[in-house]
Design a protein around this motif. Structure first.
Motif, PDB file in Angstrom:
ATOM      1  N   THR A   2       0.833  -1.200   0.000  1.00  0.00           N
ATOM      2  CA  THR A   2       0.000   0.000   0.000  1.00  0.00           C
ATOM      3  C   THR A   2       0.864   1.245   0.000  1.00  0.00           C
ATOM      4  O   THR A   2       1.806   1.367   0.785  1.00  0.00           O
ATOM      5  CB  THR A   2      -0.920   0.014   1.233  1.00  0.00           C
ATOM      6  OG1 THR A   2      -1.767  -1.137   1.201  1.00  0.00           O
ATOM      7  CG2 THR A   2      -1.780   1.265   1.255  1.00  0.00           C
ATOM      8  N   THR A   3       0.538   2.184  -0.893  1.00  0.00           N
ATOM      9  CA  THR A   3       1.202   3.487  -0.924  1.00  0.00           C
ATOM     10  C   THR A   3       0.377   4.445  -0.084  1.00  0.00           C
ATOM     11  O   THR A   3      -0.820   4.642  -0.328  1.00  0.00           O
ATOM     12  CB  THR A   3       1.306   4.016  -2.373  1.00  0.00           C
ATOM     13  OG1 THR A   3       2.067   3.101  -3.154  1.00  0.00           O
ATOM     14  CG2 THR A   3       1.967   5.381  -2.400  1.00  0.00           C
ATOM     15  N   ALA A  28      -8.525   3.705  -8.925  1.00  0.00           N
ATOM     16  CA  ALA A  28      -7.526   2.647  -9.128  1.00  0.00           C
ATOM     17  C   ALA A  28      -7.740   1.510  -8.141  1.00  0.00           C
ATOM     18  O   ALA A  28      -7.628   0.323  -8.496  1.00  0.00           O
ATOM     19  CB  ALA A  28      -6.116   3.216  -8.988  1.00  0.00           C
ATOM     20  N   ASN A  29      -8.067   1.842  -6.895  1.00  0.00           N
ATOM     21  CA  ASN A  29      -8.363   0.800  -5.906  1.00  0.00           C
ATOM     22  C   ASN A  29      -9.574  -0.032  -6.343  1.00  0.00           C
ATOM     23  O   ASN A  29      -9.578  -1.259  -6.239  1.00  0.00           O
ATOM     24  CB  ASN A  29      -8.642   1.434  -4.541  1.00  0.00           C
ATOM     25  CG  ASN A  29      -7.377   1.859  -3.813  1.00  0.00           C
ATOM     26  OD1 ASN A  29      -6.261   1.480  -4.200  1.00  0.00           O
ATOM     27  ND2 ASN A  29      -7.541   2.661  -2.769  1.00  0.00           N
ATOM     28  N   GLU A  30     -10.608   0.649  -6.839  1.00  0.00           N
ATOM     29  CA  GLU A  30     -11.822  -0.058  -7.258  1.00  0.00           C
ATOM     30  C   GLU A  30     -11.561  -0.943  -8.475  1.00  0.00           C
ATOM     31  O   GLU A  30     -11.996  -2.101  -8.527  1.00  0.00           O
ATOM     32  CB  GLU A  30     -12.926   0.952  -7.569  1.00  0.00           C
ATOM     33  CG  GLU A  30     -13.471   1.672  -6.345  1.00  0.00           C
ATOM     34  CD  GLU A  30     -14.665   2.548  -6.682  1.00  0.00           C
ATOM     35  OE1 GLU A  30     -15.330   2.281  -7.710  1.00  0.00           O
ATOM     36  OE2 GLU A  30     -14.941   3.499  -5.916  1.00  0.00           O
ATOM     37  N   ALA A 172       2.482   1.630  -9.382  1.00  0.00           N
ATOM     38  CA  ALA A 172       2.014   0.598  -8.449  1.00  0.00           C
ATOM     39  C   ALA A 172       1.250  -0.531  -9.133  1.00  0.00           C
ATOM     40  O   ALA A 172       1.371  -1.697  -8.734  1.00  0.00           O
ATOM     41  CB  ALA A 172       1.123   1.245  -7.377  1.00  0.00           C
ATOM     42  N   LEU A 173       0.477  -0.207 -10.158  1.00  0.00           N
ATOM     43  CA  LEU A 173      -0.452  -1.193 -10.721  1.00  0.00           C
ATOM     44  C   LEU A 173      -0.279  -1.424 -12.216  1.00  0.00           C
ATOM     45  O   LEU A 173      -0.948  -2.304 -12.785  1.00  0.00           O
ATOM     46  CB  LEU A 173      -1.901  -0.754 -10.449  1.00  0.00           C
ATOM     47  CG  LEU A 173      -2.295  -0.669  -8.968  1.00  0.00           C
ATOM     48  CD1 LEU A 173      -3.652  -0.007  -8.817  1.00  0.00           C
ATOM     49  CD2 LEU A 173      -2.306  -2.064  -8.334  1.00  0.00           C
ATOM     50  N   VAL A 177      -4.042  -0.267 -15.734  1.00  0.00           N
ATOM     51  CA  VAL A 177      -4.942   0.352 -14.757  1.00  0.00           C
ATOM     52  C   VAL A 177      -4.899   1.870 -14.896  1.00  0.00           C
ATOM     53  O   VAL A 177      -5.938   2.547 -14.823  1.00  0.00           O
ATOM     54  CB  VAL A 177      -4.575  -0.082 -13.324  1.00  0.00           C
ATOM     55  CG1 VAL A 177      -5.444   0.656 -12.303  1.00  0.00           C
ATOM     56  CG2 VAL A 177      -4.731  -1.583 -13.159  1.00  0.00           C
ATOM     57  N   ALA A 178      -3.699   2.427 -15.105  1.00  0.00           N
ATOM     58  CA  ALA A 178      -3.576   3.877 -15.260  1.00  0.00           C
ATOM     59  C   ALA A 178      -4.390   4.367 -16.454  1.00  0.00           C
ATOM     60  O   ALA A 178      -5.089   5.383 -16.375  1.00  0.00           O
ATOM     61  CB  ALA A 178      -2.109   4.274 -15.408  1.00  0.00           C
ATOM     62  N   ASP A 179      -4.326   3.629 -17.554  1.00  0.00           N
ATOM     63  CA  ASP A 179      -5.092   4.015 -18.741  1.00  0.00           C
ATOM     64  C   ASP A 179      -6.589   3.930 -18.476  1.00  0.00           C
ATOM     65  O   ASP A 179      -7.370   4.784 -18.921  1.00  0.00           O
ATOM     66  CB  ASP A 179      -4.734   3.119 -19.926  1.00  0.00           C
ATOM     67  CG  ASP A 179      -3.339   3.402 -20.473  1.00  0.00           C
ATOM     68  OD1 ASP A 179      -2.792   4.473 -20.143  1.00  0.00           O
ATOM     69  OD2 ASP A 179      -2.813   2.549 -21.217  1.00  0.00           O
TER      70      ASP A 179
END
Length: 329
Positions: A2-3, A28-30, A172-173, A177-179
């Motif tokens: 976790t950040t 992003a978490n979802e 992180a992911l 996910v960022a896109d």
């Protein structure tokens, strides 16, 4: 893993800068089905902090409550000052213990005042650039959207803050996910370091079209050093054109000659310094290329309808009565 991100909020902080980081991290978490990001709102003293929009936010903790943070981002207006004499030392301690201490928008001002900046280049919003240069002439600043170094991260405004969040998500992911997060919010792309801020170059009054590349380049050349402003002849020489050609181009694009247009830029920069510093009027005049305060005050009044002294008094009265700085981006 976790950040953990803390947001140190000062009264009058720009609310959009806060939500522009938290919302993509929440998304992003979802999307990932993880708790990859956690965040806390931190204040110096009072738990309730009002944003520049007058909306109150309840902080989760006070600075110094034993934060275990990977990042601490300062959000403030340029004039924000530490109210607790221990706060600057606490920031330096967090920095020494591995927390990346950064800032968004006007937060670069208390960031530098804390003493944590050690030679890094900071992203400074164009709206604050003149005031920042006046107060911190020794600090390297840039007009890029974000600046990232080993121990520092700064973003120029709310849209840039969203880019910072996407950068954290990508790390992180992964880019997928960022896109997807960017698409959720219809954010067109993740702007990385090296992208310059968009400036509000004045448009052609008749057509509304953007200024020509030649005129835009001339404006950038002139704005490089307002304390020692280039002449029309100097700018024309650097563009390898005649002063007459430059005059015609400006008249066609803006309805003004370049001298009048450049004076407008100097007055806009001067107003930043009047609003966000306590520099004397003589120092403000010198910062924008006036050796004598008399013509400076006259042209300031012509531009804004009141003298720099009256403008500062008005702004300080607003801050006292409304308890808010102006403006905040």
């Amino acid at each position: 893993m976790t950040t953990r991100i803390g947001f140190l909020l000062f009264p009058g902080f720009p609310m959009a800068c806060l939500t522009s980081v938290i919302e993509p991290l929440r998304a992003a978490n979802e999307i990932s089905g993880t708790r990859s990001f956690e965040w806390r709102l931190i204040a110096e003293g009072e738990r309730r902090v009002f944003s520049s929009a007058g909306i109150a936010f309840e902080s989760d903790a006070a600075l110094g409550d034993g934060e275990d943070l990977d990042y601490l981002l300062l959000l403030s207006a340029p004039g924000s000052r530490f109210v607790n004499p221990r706060s600057a030392a606490l920031l330096r301690m967090l920095d020494r213990h591995g927390t990346t201490v950064g800032a968004i928008s006007g937060g670069v001002f208390p960031l530098v005042r804390s003493g944590v900046v050690r030679g890094e280049t900071l992203s400074v919003h164009w709206c604050y650039e003149a005031a920042f240069a006046a107060e911190f002439p020794e600090i390297r600043r840039s007009d890029e959207v974000i600046e990232v170094s080993e121990r520092r991260i700064t973003a120029s405004g709310a849209a840039a803050a969203f880019d910072v969040a996407l950068r954290l998500i990508d790390t992180a992911l992964g880019p997928g996910v960022a896109d997807e997060v960017a698409c959720w919010f219809q954010h067109p792309m993740m702007r990385k370091a090296g992208v310059r801020q968009t400036l509000p170059l004045r448009q052609t009054a008749e057509s509304g079209k953007e200024l020509s590349p030649l005129v835009a380049r001339a404006i950038r050349i002139f704005a490089e050093d307002l304390a020692a402003p280039a002449t029309v002849a100097d700018v024309a020489e650097r563009l390898n054109i005649t002063p007459r050609h430059l005059e015609r181009s400006f008249k066609q694009a803006t309805g003004q000659n370049p001298t009048a247009y450049f004076r407008h830029l100097r007055m806009q920069a001067a107003r930043q310094i009047v609003m966000y510093t306590n520099d004397s009027i003589a120092d403000v005049a010198a910062a924008v290329g006036y050796a004598n305060t008399r013509p400076f005050v006259r042209q300031y009044r012509d531009a804004f309808g009141l003298t720099p002294q009256e403008d500062r008094k008005r702004i300080n009265l607003y801050r006292t009565e409304g308890n808010l700085p102006v403006p905040s981006v």
